[in-house]
Design a protein around this motif. Sequence first.
Motif, PDB file in Angstrom:
ATOM      1  N   ARG A 100       0.833  -1.210   0.000  1.00 41.86           N
ATOM      2  CA  ARG A 100       0.000   0.000   0.000  1.00 41.86           C
ATOM      3  C   ARG A 100       0.863   1.254   0.000  1.00 41.86           C
ATOM      4  O   ARG A 100       0.552   2.239  -0.672  1.00 41.86           O
ATOM      5  CB  ARG A 100      -0.919  -0.011   1.222  1.00 41.86           C
ATOM      6  N   ILE A 101       1.973   1.221   0.743  1.00 43.99           N
ATOM      7  CA  ILE A 101       2.870   2.382   0.762  1.00 43.99           C
ATOM      8  C   ILE A 101       3.472   2.610  -0.619  1.00 43.99           C
ATOM      9  O   ILE A 101       3.562   3.761  -1.102  1.00 43.99           O
ATOM     10  CB  ILE A 101       3.962   2.183   1.829  1.00 43.99           C
ATOM     11  N   GLU A 102       3.881   1.543  -1.282  1.00 44.09           N
ATOM     12  CA  GLU A 102       4.443   1.698  -2.621  1.00 44.09           C
ATOM     13  C   GLU A 102       3.408   2.245  -3.598  1.00 44.09           C
ATOM     14  O   GLU A 102       3.726   3.070  -4.465  1.00 44.09           O
ATOM     15  CB  GLU A 102       4.979   0.345  -3.104  1.00 44.09           C
ATOM     16  N   THR A 103       2.152   1.807  -3.442  1.00 46.81           N
ATOM     17  CA  THR A 103       1.090   2.323  -4.315  1.00 46.81           C
ATOM     18  C   THR A 103       0.873   3.811  -4.084  1.00 46.81           C
ATOM     19  O   THR A 103       0.750   4.608  -5.036  1.00 46.81           O
ATOM     20  CB  THR A 103      -0.208   1.549  -4.067  1.00 46.81           C
ATOM     21  N   LEU A 104       0.826   4.233  -2.820  1.00 46.44           N
ATOM     22  CA  LEU A 104       0.639   5.649  -2.522  1.00 46.44           C
ATOM     23  C   LEU A 104       1.828   6.478  -2.999  1.00 46.44           C
ATOM     24  O   LEU A 104       1.658   7.591  -3.515  1.00 46.44           O
ATOM     25  CB  LEU A 104       0.436   5.845  -1.019  1.00 46.44           C
ATOM     26  N   GLU A 105       3.029   5.956  -2.843  1.00 40.54           N
ATOM     27  CA  GLU A 105       4.195   6.684  -3.338  1.00 40.54           C
ATOM     28  C   GLU A 105       4.137   6.857  -4.850  1.00 40.54           C
ATOM     29  O   GLU A 105       4.488   7.920  -5.393  1.00 40.54           O
ATOM     30  CB  GLU A 105       5.466   5.942  -2.936  1.00 40.54           C
ATOM     31  N   ALA A 106       3.667   5.805  -5.555  1.00 44.54           N
ATOM     32  CA  ALA A 106       3.534   5.916  -7.009  1.00 44.54           C
ATOM     33  C   ALA A 106       2.459   6.933  -7.389  1.00 44.54           C
ATOM     34  O   ALA A 106       2.613   7.697  -8.358  1.00 44.54           O
ATOM     35  CB  ALA A 106       3.209   4.543  -7.607  1.00 44.54           C
ATOM     36  N   GLN A 107       1.380   6.971  -6.614  1.00 48.72           N
ATOM     37  CA  GLN A 107       0.328   7.947  -6.900  1.00 48.72           C
ATOM     38  C   GLN A 107       0.819   9.375  -6.680  1.00 48.72           C
ATOM     39  O   GLN A 107       0.521  10.274  -7.484  1.00 48.72           O
ATOM     40  CB  GLN A 107      -0.894   7.661  -6.008  1.00 48.72           C
ATOM     41  N   VAL A 108       1.534   9.591  -5.579  1.00 48.02           N
ATOM     42  CA  VAL A 108       2.060  10.940  -5.321  1.00 48.02           C
ATOM     43  C   VAL A 108       3.058  11.333  -6.402  1.00 48.02           C
ATOM     44  O   VAL A 108       3.092  12.487  -6.870  1.00 48.02           O
ATOM     45  CB  VAL A 108       2.712  10.987  -3.924  1.00 48.02           C
ATOM     46  N   ALA A 109       3.907  10.357  -6.831  1.00 48.39           N
ATOM     47  CA  ALA A 109       4.873  10.663  -7.894  1.00 48.39           C
ATOM     48  C   ALA A 109       4.170  10.972  -9.203  1.00 48.39           C
ATOM     49  O   ALA A 109       4.657  11.788 -10.005  1.00 48.39           O
ATOM     50  CB  ALA A 109       5.838   9.486  -8.075  1.00 48.39           C
ATOM     51  N   ALA A 110       3.009  10.337  -9.443  1.00 46.04           N
ATOM     52  CA  ALA A 110       2.272  10.604 -10.680  1.00 46.04           C
ATOM     53  C   ALA A 110       1.719  12.024 -10.712  1.00 46.04           C
ATOM     54  O   ALA A 110       1.516  12.600 -11.799  1.00 46.04           O
ATOM     55  CB  ALA A 110       1.136   9.601 -10.841  1.00 46.04           C
ATOM     56  N   LEU A 111       1.488  12.616  -9.550  1.00 46.33           N
ATOM     57  CA  LEU A 111       0.985  13.997  -9.509  1.00 46.33           C
ATOM     58  C   LEU A 111       2.066  15.007  -9.845  1.00 46.33           C
ATOM     59  O   LEU A 111       1.760  16.182 -10.115  1.00 46.33           O
ATOM     60  CB  LEU A 111       0.412  14.303  -8.124  1.00 46.33           C
ATOM     61  N   GLY A 112       3.326  14.594  -9.824  1.00 42.80           N
ATOM     62  CA  GLY A 112       4.407  15.519 -10.112  1.00 42.80           C
ATOM     63  C   GLY A 112       4.804  16.307  -8.880  1.00 42.80           C
ATOM     64  O   GLY A 112       4.244  16.148  -7.782  1.00 42.80           O
ATOM     65  N   ASN A 113       5.784  17.150  -9.045  1.00 41.60           N
ATOM     66  CA  ASN A 113       6.251  17.980  -7.931  1.00 41.60           C
ATOM     67  C   ASN A 113       5.222  19.045  -7.572  1.00 41.60           C
ATOM     68  O   ASN A 113       4.488  19.551  -8.426  1.00 41.60           O
ATOM     69  CB  ASN A 113       7.578  18.644  -8.290  1.00 41.60           C
ATOM     70  N   ALA A 114       5.180  19.369  -6.302  1.00 44.22           N
ATOM     71  CA  ALA A 114       4.261  20.423  -5.853  1.00 44.22           C
ATOM     72  C   ALA A 114       4.705  21.756  -6.434  1.00 44.22           C
ATOM     73  O   ALA A 114       5.899  22.013  -6.644  1.00 44.22           O
ATOM     74  CB  ALA A 114       4.248  20.484  -4.330  1.00 44.22           C
ATOM     75  N   PRO A 115       3.762  22.623  -6.750  1.00 47.14           N
ATOM     76  CA  PRO A 115       4.122  23.928  -7.338  1.00 47.14           C
ATOM     77  C   PRO A 115       4.910  24.774  -6.350  1.00 47.14           C
ATOM     78  O   PRO A 115       4.828  24.601  -5.131  1.00 47.14           O
ATOM     79  CB  PRO A 115       2.759  24.549  -7.661  1.00 47.14           C
ATOM     80  N   GLU A 116       5.699  25.666  -6.884  1.00 49.91           N
ATOM     81  CA  GLU A 116       6.496  26.544  -6.039  1.00 49.91           C
ATOM     82  C   GLU A 116       5.593  27.508  -5.282  1.00 49.91           C
ATOM     83  O   GLU A 116       4.418  27.709  -5.623  1.00 49.91           O
ATOM     84  CB  GLU A 116       7.487  27.323  -6.905  1.00 49.91           C
ATOM     85  N   GLU A 117       6.185  28.094  -4.265  1.00 52.01           N
ATOM     86  CA  GLU A 117       5.417  29.025  -3.436  1.00 52.01           C
ATOM     87  C   GLU A 117       4.999  30.238  -4.278  1.00 52.01           C
ATOM     88  O   GLU A 117       5.798  30.815  -5.005  1.00 52.01           O
ATOM     89  CB  GLU A 117       6.269  29.487  -2.253  1.00 52.01           C
ATOM     90  N   GLY A 118       3.741  30.583  -4.152  1.00 45.31           N
ATOM     91  CA  GLY A 118       3.200  31.695  -4.926  1.00 45.31           C
ATOM     92  C   GLY A 118       2.499  31.270  -6.191  1.00 45.31           C
ATOM     93  O   GLY A 118       1.846  32.079  -6.841  1.00 45.31           O
ATOM     94  N   VAL A 119       2.649  29.999  -6.559  1.00 41.77           N
ATOM     95  CA  VAL A 119       1.991  29.464  -7.756  1.00 41.77           C
ATOM     96  C   VAL A 119       0.790  28.664  -7.302  1.00 41.77           C
ATOM     97  O   VAL A 119       0.915  27.751  -6.467  1.00 41.77           O
ATOM     98  CB  VAL A 119       2.958  28.586  -8.577  1.00 41.77           C
ATOM     99  N   ASP A 120      -0.369  29.002  -7.841  1.00 40.57           N
ATOM    100  CA  ASP A 120      -1.599  28.329  -7.450  1.00 40.57           C
ATOM    101  C   ASP A 120      -1.707  26.992  -8.184  1.00 40.57           C
ATOM    102  O   ASP A 120      -1.322  26.860  -9.349  1.00 40.57           O
ATOM    103  CB  ASP A 120      -2.822  29.196  -7.781  1.00 40.57           C
ATOM    104  N   GLU A 121      -2.268  26.017  -7.458  1.00 41.97           N
ATOM    105  CA  GLU A 121      -2.518  24.688  -8.024  1.00 41.97           C
ATOM    106  C   GLU A 121      -4.014  24.462  -8.048  1.00 41.97           C
ATOM    107  O   GLU A 121      -4.727  24.927  -7.149  1.00 41.97           O
ATOM    108  CB  GLU A 121      -1.821  23.618  -7.179  1.00 41.97           C
ATOM    109  N   PRO A 122      -4.549  23.806  -9.057  1.00 37.82           N
ATOM    110  CA  PRO A 122      -5.997  23.535  -9.071  1.00 37.82           C
ATOM    111  C   PRO A 122      -6.447  22.904  -7.760  1.00 37.82           C
ATOM    112  O   PRO A 122      -5.748  22.076  -7.165  1.00 37.82           O
ATOM    113  CB  PRO A 122      -6.164  22.588 -10.267  1.00 37.82           C
ATOM    114  N   GLN A 123      -7.632  23.314  -7.338  1.00 35.60           N
ATOM    115  CA  GLN A 123      -8.102  22.887  -6.019  1.00 35.60           C
ATOM    116  C   GLN A 123      -8.266  21.379  -5.942  1.00 35.60           C
ATOM    117  O   GLN A 123      -7.905  20.758  -4.931  1.00 35.60           O
ATOM    118  CB  GLN A 123      -9.448  23.590  -5.718  1.00 35.60           C
ATOM    119  N   ASP A 124      -8.802  20.754  -6.990  1.00 37.31           N
ATOM    120  CA  ASP A 124      -8.991  19.295  -6.973  1.00 37.31           C
ATOM    121  C   ASP A 124      -7.646  18.584  -6.862  1.00 37.31           C
ATOM    122  O   ASP A 124      -7.506  17.615  -6.092  1.00 37.31           O
ATOM    123  CB  ASP A 124      -9.721  18.841  -8.237  1.00 37.31           C
ATOM    124  N   LEU A 125      -6.664  19.072  -7.611  1.00 42.14           N
ATOM    125  CA  LEU A 125      -5.344  18.442  -7.572  1.00 42.14           C
ATOM    126  C   LEU A 125      -4.672  18.643  -6.219  1.00 42.14           C
ATOM    127  O   LEU A 125      -4.043  17.725  -5.667  1.00 42.14           O
ATOM    128  CB  LEU A 125      -4.466  19.016  -8.691  1.00 42.14           C
TER     129      LEU A 125
END
Length: 803
Positions: A100-125
Amino acid sequence: MIFICRTLQTFCVGLVVLTSLCFLNASPIHAQVVTVPGAAAEAPLTDAQVFYQSWLKTAQRAEGVIDANRASTAALEQLREDLVEFRDRFREAQTENQSRIETLEAQVAALGNAPEEGVDEPQDLAELRRRLTTRLANLRVPRIIAEEAALRANGLVIEVDDIIRERRKTVLLERGPVPINPENWPSAITALQDGINAVLGEVKGQLSSSAVRRNIGATWPSLAISLVIALILLVGGRKLAVKGASYFRNKHWKGTGVWSFVASLLQVFLPYAGIVVITFVIDVSDLLGVRGTLLLLEVPGWALTLLAFRWLSKQLFLSGASSALLPVDPENALKSRSLLDVLALLLVLKDVLGAFEHTTSFSDGALAVLRFPLIVIAALVLLQLRRIGEGQRARDNRDESVSETEAGRTLAAGAGFILNFVRRGAYLLGFVSPILASLGFMAAAEAMIYPAIQTLALIAAFLVLHRFLIDFYGLISGKGAEAKETLGAVLIGFLLSFAAMPLLARVWGVRDADLFDLWRKLLNGFEIGDTRISPTAFITFAVVFFIGYSATRFIQGSLRSSLLPKTKIDPGGQNAIVSGTGYVGIFLAALVAISSAGLDLSSLAIVAGALSVGIGFGLQTIVSNFVSGIILLIERPISKGDWIEVGGMMGYVRDISVRSTRIETFDRTDVIVPNSDLITGTVTNFTRGNTVGRVIVPVGVAYGTDPRRVEAILQEIAQSHPMVLANPAPSVVFQGFGADSLDFEIRAILRDVNWMLTVKSELNYKIAERFTQEQIEIPFAQRDLWIRNPEVLRADDPNSVKR
């Protein structure tokens, strides 16, 4: 101070853990409610939280015991077992929820890196990222806690081990009273007499007791029957064992030593059973007091020691000359047997003295005096045994007719070296022990002499068991006495050698806890990259690969004998199909075995890629031959059974493997040709596709013979041979005018070119016969020598001058 700091640390960690999630595998069986008087009921604790609280209490108690260092060694061993149990549970918890941990890590990696500070990210994402990160953190917390607890438990185990080892070291190096000091002798004799008198006094008191007499009177029939059975086992047990073994040997499996071995074991266990029954009768009759009962409980073990050493002496020295493990002269055999009995008696007396020590008050000086004679006698016995062995080996070396012993023949060189090393080390330590004992180091002396005796006994038992297993292997395999010279006998010796190592370690004082830790490490294996190699994985790989290999060989045999012969495929094609099936099957078996064993070789890809460059240069010839072998099996320019000529060598192809091809020449020699030579070189295949081939027979006749007449005779001879095809018809060619003859050739197509030499010989015989009948001359080279100036030769002749 250290204890207070550890307590505070434990309390803080406990507060954090109690607020975390469950980290153990076990599901809650029931909830426990912890209530405080005068307060509201708290939330029920899960089984994991209860277990962790138990761990905290155990860890706190262990730290207190370690700091105080006043607990007994037995209490420390028990505490260590508890800590090891907690440590193992925590280590198991570290692998929970891995998928389960490996699955969650793969899901988080699929989302890509978090946006930098000051850059808005879509609310759903952003909401999805937050939810996945929270779940991943919640799953990682129990693993982190388990890892911390496992490290703490392991550290406590190490501290306990250090204390125990330090105590044992202190005991071994401690110097006590000197046994050779005459001042200690009277106290030793007095203490021994007091112990014996105490036991006898209790026996007299029991015999005079009316309750004991009533008990015996009420149970005497059963006691009498038990005594009769015990006497039968003691007196007639050996005869019953021999008769039973002889009966089964005559009925089944003659000519092996299996039943003799079984009979020898029964000669030990039947009398031992009789002694156990007698011990039971005495115990039930309540004839002994407390001290006597404690000694009585040890009697079966002492009896087994005596019987086992007697059994070993018979197996080692009293066998026939052809099958003796340690062949010695009859006089030395009897002497060696007596010495082994003395060693067994010394071991028993040592245990008897230890039992008396627990029931009677002995001073240190008295114990040293009583132990010292046993150590000295044991050392003298070991010395005498060594002298007998060296003298016998010297006589055997002088007698060239004496062959190697059975043990020497069947044991592998490595196992024999290990046994000899252990045997010599045991003798050496046995000689050193009396010196240490005389100086007052009694514990160190006993830690050497008695394990040395037990080591020699263990080696002897190893040799006897090794011979029995070889006999049993010869029995079930049908090889009989020939099994002693097989590879199986050597493998049995190696397996027994490895099996004896833990026993030898236990004899020399290695703790059971250390052996269990070593076994756990062995089961856990070791890591290479991200791959863990363990015995379980290795056994799984071996079993799966063996099954795949056996299935491949079975399929090859079925193809070769049943399926392919019923098809129209030529023998060469059948051999190519069978060989290709074998290579593919072995490759698939290895692949499935690696997957079944859970070996992940992806981490070795970089290393393998780096090594492949060097391997490519170093093994390019082998790789070239390998690829050429695959081409030969696929294209089949040559096949098994073809008559070929390559590199000036001519013969039949007998086998095509991946690396080379075996050719059998006409003089019945095998020539191994690398496959690359068959691919890159020039190869003449006389039977490629079919066996039809041409034969050429040259013939010469004398000048003046009618050529047409010769042509007709040769044509008739060629057409009359049964191996010559009528279509295309044989032909006779007038080659031309030679230096000594008119040259002709018979050119004929044969049904089977493999008979070329035979046909050529038969045609030559027929030509010689017909030419003789037709008076046709077969010329041979002739030269006339003309001398231009013969007068020069006559001028040098002295007889010519006189004339």
